[in-house]
Enzyme design. Structure first.
Site, mmCIF file in Angstrom:
data_model
loop_
_atom_site.group_PDB
_atom_site.id
_atom_site.type_symbol
_atom_site.label_atom_id
_atom_site.label_comp_id
_atom_site.label_asym_id
_atom_site.label_seq_id
_atom_site.Cartn_x
_atom_site.Cartn_y
_atom_site.Cartn_z
ATOM 1 C CG HIS A 2 -20.202 -36.168 44.457
ATOM 2 N ND1 HIS A 2 -21.223 -36.854 43.832
ATOM 3 C CD2 HIS A 2 -19.364 -35.769 43.469
ATOM 4 C CE1 HIS A 2 -21.010 -36.858 42.538
ATOM 5 N NE2 HIS A 2 -19.879 -36.218 42.293
ATOM 6 C CD GLU A 60 -24.327 -35.897 47.833
ATOM 7 O OE1 GLU A 60 -25.294 -35.925 47.063
ATOM 8 O OE2 GLU A 60 -23.195 -35.484 47.488
ATOM 9 C CB CYS A 114 -23.523 -39.900 46.718
ATOM 10 S SG CYS A 114 -22.072 -38.889 46.356
ATOM 11 C CB CYS A 169 -24.791 -39.120 41.972
ATOM 12 S SG CYS A 169 -23.330 -39.567 42.936
#
Length: 161
Positions: free
Chosen positions: A72, A74, A101, A98
Site C-alpha cells: 500500500h 502508506e 496500514c 485501511c
C-alpha cells in the site's frame, strides 16, 4: 475562504493525488506523502508490487493474487525514508488508510493523517476500524470534503462522490 493550514493540507493532498497516478494498479491508484512539522516532504509512496517483482497484468488484474502481494502507498511511504517519523503528518489519496496500514502508521509515530472523506461501501468496515484505532492511539484523523478541493475539476470531483 480557507485558512493557511487548510491550504497546505489541500496542496499535500494534491501531491498525493499526483503520486497516486504512478501506480500500475488498474483498479485503485493510491498515493501518500509524509510531511514534517516544517511542511517539508520527507517521503512519498504509491500502491504497487514489491521492488523487483514483475508488474504483470495477470497479477494486477487478479484480486486474489494482487491483494496478497501489493504494498500500500502508506506502507511504501513509511518504509522508504529510514528516519524517525514521530510527530509527522501523512496525506493519503483517494482513500483513508485501511486498518492494517493504520496499525503501521501508529507504530511509526506519525501523529496526524489527512485524507478525503470516502464512503466506499467496500471499505466502510475497514475505515470504521481505522477510525477506532486512531482514536485509541490519539492519532488525529482529518477527513477533507473533496468539494472543497480546488485542484480537482468538477468532473474529477464527480468520480469520487
Amino acid at each position: 475562504m480557507i485558512n493557511n493550514n487548510e491550504k497546505w493540507d489541500h496542496r499535500f493532498l494534491a501531491l498525493s493525488q499526483h503520486i497516486s497516478l504512478w501506480s500500475k494498479d488498474p483498479s485503485t491508484k493510491v498515493g501518500s506523502v509524509i510531511v514534517d512539522a516544517k511542511r517539508r516532504v520527507v517521503s512519498c509512496g504509491y500502491n504497487g508490487l514489491p521492488q523487483g517483482v514483475e508488474d504483470s497484468p495477470e497479477r494486477l488484474n487478479n484480486r486474489d493474487i494482487k491483494y496478497k502481494i501489493i504494498v500500500h502507498a502508506e506502507r511504501n511511504a513509511i518504509i522508504f525514508p529510514h528516519i524517525d517519523l514521530n510527530g509527522m503528518t501523512l496525506y493519503v489519496w483517494p482513500l483513508m488508510p485501511c486498518a492494517t496500514c493504520a496499525s503501521l502508521i501508529i507504530q511509526s509515530g506519525i501523529n496526524r493523517v489527512v485524507a478525503p472523506i470516502s464512503n466506499n461501501p467496500r471499505w466502510i468496515d475497514d475505515f470504521s476500524l481505522t477510525k477506532q484505532l486512531f482514536k485509541e492511539s490519539s492519532i488525529t484523523l482529518d477527513l477533507i470534503d473533496i468539494n472543497s478541493l480546488s485542484f480537482l475539476s468538477h468532473e474529477e470531483k464527480s468520480l469520487w462522490i
